[in-house]
Design a protein around this motif. Structure first.
Motif, PDB file in Angstrom:
ATOM      1  N   THR A 200      56.785  51.720  85.656  1.00 34.82           N
ATOM      2  CA  THR A 200      57.169  53.135  85.676  1.00 34.82           C
ATOM      3  C   THR A 200      56.992  53.757  84.288  1.00 34.82           C
ATOM      4  O   THR A 200      56.433  54.848  84.148  1.00 34.82           O
ATOM      5  CB  THR A 200      58.641  53.254  86.126  1.00 34.82           C
ATOM      6  OG1 THR A 200      58.783  52.545  87.359  1.00 34.82           O
ATOM      7  CG2 THR A 200      59.061  54.686  86.302  1.00 34.82           C
ATOM      8  N   ALA A 201      57.448  53.047  83.269  1.00 34.89           N
ATOM      9  CA  ALA A 201      57.319  53.564  81.900  1.00 34.89           C
ATOM     10  C   ALA A 201      55.836  53.754  81.555  1.00 34.89           C
ATOM     11  O   ALA A 201      55.448  54.763  80.960  1.00 34.89           O
ATOM     12  CB  ALA A 201      57.983  52.597  80.919  1.00 34.89           C
ATOM     13  N   LEU A 206      50.772  57.127  80.679  1.00 37.41           N
ATOM     14  CA  LEU A 206      49.414  57.470  81.123  1.00 37.41           C
ATOM     15  C   LEU A 206      49.335  58.933  81.560  1.00 37.41           C
ATOM     16  O   LEU A 206      48.358  59.634  81.260  1.00 37.41           O
ATOM     17  CB  LEU A 206      48.982  56.546  82.270  1.00 37.41           C
ATOM     18  CG  LEU A 206      48.789  55.067  81.891  1.00 37.41           C
ATOM     19  CD1 LEU A 206      48.558  54.223  83.136  1.00 37.41           C
ATOM     20  CD2 LEU A 206      47.629  54.907  80.911  1.00 37.41           C
ATOM     21  N   ALA A 207      50.387  59.412  82.242  1.00 38.95           N
ATOM     22  CA  ALA A 207      50.405  60.820  82.690  1.00 38.95           C
ATOM     23  C   ALA A 207      50.418  61.753  81.482  1.00 38.95           C
ATOM     24  O   ALA A 207      49.738  62.784  81.458  1.00 38.95           O
ATOM     25  CB  ALA A 207      51.619  61.067  83.575  1.00 38.95           C
ATOM     26  N   TYR A 216      52.457  62.803  90.577  1.00 34.34           N
ATOM     27  CA  TYR A 216      52.239  61.362  90.590  1.00 34.34           C
ATOM     28  C   TYR A 216      53.357  60.665  91.358  1.00 34.34           C
ATOM     29  O   TYR A 216      54.506  61.116  91.332  1.00 34.34           O
ATOM     30  CB  TYR A 216      52.219  60.814  89.155  1.00 34.34           C
ATOM     31  CG  TYR A 216      51.157  61.416  88.277  1.00 34.34           C
ATOM     32  CD1 TYR A 216      49.807  61.134  88.483  1.00 34.34           C
ATOM     33  CD2 TYR A 216      51.499  62.288  87.245  1.00 34.34           C
ATOM     34  CE1 TYR A 216      48.820  61.700  87.675  1.00 34.34           C
ATOM     35  CE2 TYR A 216      50.520  62.858  86.429  1.00 34.34           C
ATOM     36  CZ  TYR A 216      49.187  62.560  86.650  1.00 34.34           C
ATOM     37  OH  TYR A 216      48.221  63.119  85.854  1.00 34.34           O
ATOM     38  N   HIS A 217      53.012  59.546  91.972  1.00 30.59           N
ATOM     39  CA  HIS A 217      54.017  58.673  92.601  1.00 30.59           C
ATOM     40  C   HIS A 217      54.026  57.335  91.861  1.00 30.59           C
ATOM     41  O   HIS A 217      52.997  56.632  91.846  1.00 30.59           O
ATOM     42  CB  HIS A 217      53.664  58.401  94.072  1.00 30.59           C
ATOM     43  CG  HIS A 217      54.034  59.524  94.987  1.00 30.59           C
ATOM     44  ND1 HIS A 217      53.909  59.443  96.357  1.00 30.59           N
ATOM     45  CD2 HIS A 217      54.537  60.763  94.728  1.00 30.59           C
ATOM     46  CE1 HIS A 217      54.320  60.573  96.899  1.00 30.59           C
ATOM     47  NE2 HIS A 217      54.694  61.391  95.939  1.00 30.59           N
ATOM     48  N   LEU A 275      45.053  58.002  87.348  1.00 32.65           N
ATOM     49  CA  LEU A 275      45.487  57.482  86.039  1.00 32.65           C
ATOM     50  C   LEU A 275      44.946  56.090  85.728  1.00 32.65           C
ATOM     51  O   LEU A 275      45.166  55.590  84.625  1.00 32.65           O
ATOM     52  CB  LEU A 275      47.026  57.418  85.984  1.00 32.65           C
ATOM     53  CG  LEU A 275      47.766  58.754  86.046  1.00 32.65           C
ATOM     54  CD1 LEU A 275      49.277  58.513  86.000  1.00 32.65           C
ATOM     55  CD2 LEU A 275      47.342  59.673  84.899  1.00 32.65           C
ATOM     56  N   GLY A 276      44.304  55.438  86.698  1.00 27.59           N
ATOM     57  CA  GLY A 276      43.911  54.050  86.488  1.00 27.59           C
ATOM     58  C   GLY A 276      45.139  53.159  86.337  1.00 27.59           C
ATOM     59  O   GLY A 276      45.088  52.112  85.693  1.00 27.59           O
ATOM     60  N   TRP A 277      46.252  53.595  86.940  1.00 24.67           N
ATOM     61  CA  TRP A 277      47.526  52.856  86.838  1.00 24.67           C
ATOM     62  C   TRP A 277      47.514  51.690  87.823  1.00 24.67           C
ATOM     63  O   TRP A 277      47.149  51.867  88.980  1.00 24.67           O
ATOM     64  CB  TRP A 277      48.669  53.816  87.169  1.00 24.67           C
ATOM     65  CG  TRP A 277      50.060  53.234  87.174  1.00 24.67           C
ATOM     66  CD1 TRP A 277      50.742  52.765  86.093  1.00 24.67           C
ATOM     67  CD2 TRP A 277      50.945  53.111  88.298  1.00 24.67           C
ATOM     68  NE1 TRP A 277      52.003  52.354  86.485  1.00 24.67           N
ATOM     69  CE2 TRP A 277      52.150  52.553  87.815  1.00 24.67           C
ATOM     70  CE3 TRP A 277      50.834  53.414  89.658  1.00 24.67           C
ATOM     71  CZ2 TRP A 277      53.239  52.295  88.658  1.00 24.67           C
ATOM     72  CZ3 TRP A 277      51.918  53.162  90.487  1.00 24.67           C
ATOM     73  CH2 TRP A 277      53.100  52.601  89.991  1.00 24.67           C
TER      74      TRP A 277
END
Ligand SMILES: NC(=O)c1ccc[n+]([C@@H]2O[C@H](COP(=O)([O-])OP(=O)(O)OC[C@H]3O[C@@H](n4cnc5c(N)ncnc54)[C@H](OP(=O)(O)O)[C@@H]3O)[C@@H](O)[C@H]2O)c1
Length: 296
Positions: A200-201, A206-207, A216-217, A275-277
């Motif tokens: 989450t952090a 990234l956002a 974002y979710h 975001l490539g998250w």
């Protein structure tokens, strides 16, 4: 960048502050207390004294920064409506300090109430308004501020967990201890989405660095069945696991009654793409299996 972080001393804020500092950003963290100020200073952040009720303190923190991440919320659920309206005013105050600039405001809300009964996506508007679901005041305030030309991103959170805290499940654990049973509603197939606090952090960072207004979710797991959650709580606390009918839910769960039967799965497919998250976990059940707040 110098980032004003409200809620910087909280569960998620305490993971976000080092995430930002390690990436080379400077953090100006809001807190009300001396203890909060000490913990922020120890983490390498600058301290901004103020509160959600003191709108000038929010505006001055935002004015000193190149972006704002808003995490603070008053988690007294007996005053949910009042606290949600405080959040609305806080977001409007933060937004007013950023009007006319290209500085980003990142606001925090939840996934659970976006689209009950089906998989919520980042494209979904909340299915209700704050008149029936108080916390939607947050989403409404974010939209109102964006309408005034401020660059606003909204991060929706599911149950955020580690081995010490697990979102609303923390309260389910306390309730199971108090009542001597670990309960779910109906067949317990209703699902809650989840994510690990470190994932989450990283998503907030990234956002922030992406810098584009978006929704974002922070979802690592789309939906963990409530029965699985109740079973791990019961096993760890050595308590019976019981089903409550919808009619019994309000009496058993108290203020959590409105949430316990909710089916609130959520997707993060668009967030991952934008975001490539990549959430790497651990998962919710794995954290509950070794959670310190489930030790007896
Ligand atoms: N944790 C989850 O699973 C989850 C799930 C969905 C949404 N969320 C949302 O994510 C955000 C962060 O949650 P969290 O779990 O990290 O919260 P938390 O651990 O309860 O921390 C709350 C933070 O808010 C600050 N705060 C509380 N009342 C305040 C006030 N009157 N004025 C200024 N600051 C105040 C506290 O700062 P000081 O005490 O230092 O002033 C603290 O830093 C919240 O908006 C929450 O509703 C969390």
């Amino acid at each position: 960048m110098r980032i004003f972080v409200t809620g910087a001393t909280g569960f998620i804020g305490s993971a976000l502050v080092p995430e930002l500092i390690d990436a080379g950003h400077t953090v100006l963290g809001l807190t009300r207390s001396d203890a909060g100020a000490s913990s922020l200073a120890a983490a390498g952040a600058e301290v901004h004294r103020g509160s959600l009720e003191d709108l000038e303190s929010l505006k001055s923190g935002a004015a000193k920064s190149e972006a704002v991440i808003h995490l603070a919320f008053i988690h007294d659920f007996s005053k949910f409506k009042e606290n949600s309206e405080t959040d609305r005013r806080a977001i409007e105050a933060l937004g007013s300090a950023l009007t006319g600039s290209d500085r980003l405001l990142i606001v925090t809300s939840g996934t659970l109430l976006v689209a009950p009964g089906r998989l919520a996506t980042e494209e979904d508007e909340p299915f209700a308004t704050s008149a029936s679901i108080p916390r939607i005041a947050t989403d409404e305030a974010a939209a109102a501020v964006a309408q005034r030309g401020v660059r606003v991103s909204l991060v929706r959170l599911p149950q955020i967990h580690d081995q010490n805290k697990q979102g609303l499940i923390t309260f389910l654990i306390d309730l199971a201890r108090e009542k001597g049973v670990s309960a779910f509603v109906g067949d317990g197939k209703n699902r809650w989405a989840a994510a690990h606090v470190s994932d989450t952090a990283r998503l907030y960072r990234l956002a922030l660095e992406k810098g584009l207004p978006a929704r974002y979710h922070a979802v690592g797991e789309e939906g963990v069945p409530m029965r699985d959650i109740a079973e791990v709580i019961g096993r760890r606390l050595k308590l019976p696991v019981v089903a409550k009918s919808p009619a019994e839910a309000a009496e058993h769960f108290g203020w959590l009654g409105g949430f316990a039967a909710l089916d609130g799965p959520a997707s993060s497919a668009l967030t991952r793409e934008r975001l490539g998250w990549r959430p790497v976990g651990p998962g919710l059940i794995a954290d509950l299996e070794r959670a310190h707040n489930l030790e007896i």
